[in-house]
Design an enzyme around this catalytic site. Structure first.
Site, short mmCIF file in Angstrom:
data_model
loop_
_atom_site.label_atom_id
_atom_site.label_comp_id
_atom_site.label_asym_id
_atom_site.label_seq_id
_atom_site.Cartn_x
_atom_site.Cartn_y
_atom_site.Cartn_z
N ARG A 70 0.48 -1.14 -0.03
CA ARG A 70 0.27 0.09 0.12
C ARG A 70 0.75 1.40 0.08
O ARG A 70 0.41 2.17 -0.74
CB ARG A 70 -0.78 0.01 1.06
CG ARG A 70 -2.22 -0.89 1.02
CD ARG A 70 -2.77 -1.63 1.99
NE ARG A 70 -3.62 0.80 2.03
CZ ARG A 70 -4.36 0.51 3.52
NH1 ARG A 70 -4.21 0.10 4.36
NH2 ARG A 70 -4.56 1.52 3.40
N HIS A 119 -6.74 9.84 11.30
CA HIS A 119 -5.82 7.92 10.73
C HIS A 119 -4.47 7.60 10.72
O HIS A 119 -3.89 6.46 10.80
CB HIS A 119 -6.48 7.25 9.73
CG HIS A 119 -7.84 7.35 9.82
ND1 HIS A 119 -9.31 7.03 8.95
CD2 HIS A 119 -9.26 7.46 11.36
CE1 HIS A 119 -10.44 6.64 9.42
NE2 HIS A 119 -9.96 7.53 11.14
P1 NAD Z 1 -14.56 5.89 1.48
O1 NAD Z 1 -13.47 4.77 1.03
O2 NAD Z 1 -15.47 5.05 2.97
O3 NAD Z 1 -15.15 6.43 0.80
C1 NAD Z 1 -14.72 7.46 -0.55
C2 NAD Z 1 -15.68 8.21 -0.33
O4 NAD Z 1 -14.89 9.32 -1.53
C3 NAD Z 1 -16.93 7.44 -1.71
O5 NAD Z 1 -18.43 8.38 -0.82
C4 NAD Z 1 -16.98 8.34 -2.67
O6 NAD Z 1 -18.29 8.21 -3.47
C5 NAD Z 1 -16.06 9.18 -2.70
N1 NAD Z 1 -15.62 8.89 -4.40
C6 NAD Z 1 -14.65 8.16 -5.11
N2 NAD Z 1 -13.63 8.89 -5.75
C7 NAD Z 1 -14.11 10.59 -5.77
C8 NAD Z 1 -14.07 11.44 -6.70
N3 NAD Z 1 -13.11 11.66 -7.22
N4 NAD Z 1 -14.49 12.96 -6.16
C9 NAD Z 1 -15.09 12.90 -4.71
N5 NAD Z 1 -15.45 11.89 -4.16
C10 NAD Z 1 -14.77 10.52 -4.43
O7 NAD Z 1 -13.39 6.54 2.01
P2 NAD Z 1 -13.53 7.28 3.77
O8 NAD Z 1 -14.62 7.91 3.74
O9 NAD Z 1 -12.26 7.60 3.51
O10 NAD Z 1 -13.18 6.15 4.68
C11 NAD Z 1 -12.64 4.83 4.50
C12 NAD Z 1 -11.53 4.64 5.35
O11 NAD Z 1 -10.12 3.62 4.59
C13 NAD Z 1 -10.89 6.08 6.04
O12 NAD Z 1 -10.84 5.51 7.46
C14 NAD Z 1 -9.08 6.42 5.45
O13 NAD Z 1 -8.53 6.31 6.45
C15 NAD Z 1 -9.07 4.79 4.60
N6 NAD Z 1 -8.30 4.76 3.37
C16 NAD Z 1 -7.21 5.85 3.43
C17 NAD Z 1 -6.24 5.79 2.39
C18 NAD Z 1 -5.78 6.85 1.39
O14 NAD Z 1 -5.18 7.12 2.22
N7 NAD Z 1 -5.89 7.77 0.57
C19 NAD Z 1 -7.16 4.49 1.04
C20 NAD Z 1 -8.47 3.98 1.29
C21 NAD Z 1 -8.44 3.60 3.04
#
Ligand code: NAD
Ligand code: ZN
Length: 243
Positions: A70, A119
């Site tokens: 990751r 987080h």
């Molecule tokens: P989630 O995956 O639950 O939700 C992601 C949201 O983003 C969805 O509602 C989706 O519709 C929306 N989305 C997708 N593409 C988009 C775009 N281009 N523009 C706007 N919106 C868009 O994510 P969450 O609510 O952050 O919760 C998931 C958990 O997983 C968190 O606790 C986080 O720590 C972790 N996580 C983090 C990462 C990262 O750091 N990039 C990645 C995956 C998971």
């Protein structure tokens, strides 16, 4: 996308803004959300079985390898126009707080300063025994040892069943209570306690706007719901409000 004039006019006057971001803001960088990232060798595991203290106690190397995969994905990609628009926003608003659930570290990497990582950060490691050591994650196939106490070092992220960093959480709460406008960006709004911040802001009289590809459980409760990609909507918002 037509951004409501009322929202633009409100933001023009706002001096205290809090923003909450989730995995969606990094989607356009090519980082998949939690569940989508389980492909190939990792498809047989659920994140809930890897991102826990129990999993690390049982099989540290398995958990380490999953985080290495990751983390490499994070290192290979970079922040996108949505992250950069938020850097711009911080420059334009006197009191600006960026609260994130993401562990990718892209907000700081893009240049945001006042960032609260609820987080943790996947680009760092910390002592598994909790002696306080935190370091940058060096390229390493084997699990490194804590230079102070000799325990394993583990990813500096919050695992399922662990509590959030208290200091960041308190600051997030405070910024939310004081905010005149609260933006919820790219988060499904399901994970507590971040999910309740938007409601707190609203109760204290802030306007709440959501930017998300799709409607979420928060959508019925917001003043403005902007549906689309954050990497397109955020730069447009910055341009229309402060351009
Ligand atoms: P989630 O995956 O639950 O939700 C992601 C949201 O983003 C969805 O509602 C989706 O519709 C929306 N989305 C997708 N593409 C988009 C775009 N281009 N523009 C706007 N919106 C868009 O994510 P969450 O609510 O952050 O919760 C998931 C958990 O997983 C968190 O606790 C986080 O720590 C972790 N996580 C983090 C990462 C990262 O750091 N990039 C990645 C995956 C998971
Ligand atoms: Zn230690």
């Amino acid at each position: 996308m037509k951004i409501p004039t009322e929202l633009i006019n409100y933001l023009k006057k706002a001096s205290r803004v809090a923003v909450l971001t989730g995995a969606g803001i990094s989607a356009e960088s090519g980082l998949k959300t939690f569940r989508d990232s389980q492909d190939g060798h990792w498809a047989k595991y659920r994140p809930e079985d890897l991102a826990t203290p129990e999993a690390f106690a049982r099989d540290p190397k398995l958990v380490w390898d999953w985080y290495t995969m990751r983390r490499n994905k994070v290192a290979e990609a970079s922040p996108n126009s949505g992250h950069f628009a938020l850097v711009e926003l911080e420059r334009l608003i006197p009191h600006f707080t960026l609260i994130t659930q993401n562990v990718d570290g892209y907000h700081r990497q893009a240049g945001s300063k006042n960032v609260l990582e609820l987080h943790g950060n996947i680009q760092k490691v910390k002592c598994y025994d909790g002696c306080g050591v935190v370091e940058d994650w060096d390229e390493d196939d084997n699990i490194p040892r804590c230079p102070k106490c000799g325990a394993y070092l583990r990813p500096d992220v919050v695992w399922f069943g662990e509590s959030l960093p208290l200091d960041a959480l308190e600051k997030a709460h405070q910024a939310t209570l004081e905010s005149q406008a609260f933006l919820s960006i790219g988060t499904s709004g399901l994970v507590q306690p971040a999910a309740s911040l938007a409601h707190t802001a609203r109760q204290k009289g802030a306007i709440v706007a959501e930017i998300n590809l799709d409607p979420t459980p928060l959508t019925p409760h917001v003043d403005f719901a902007l549906h689309g990609k954050s990497g397109e909507i955020l730069p447009q918002l910055v341009e229309e409000v402060w351009g």
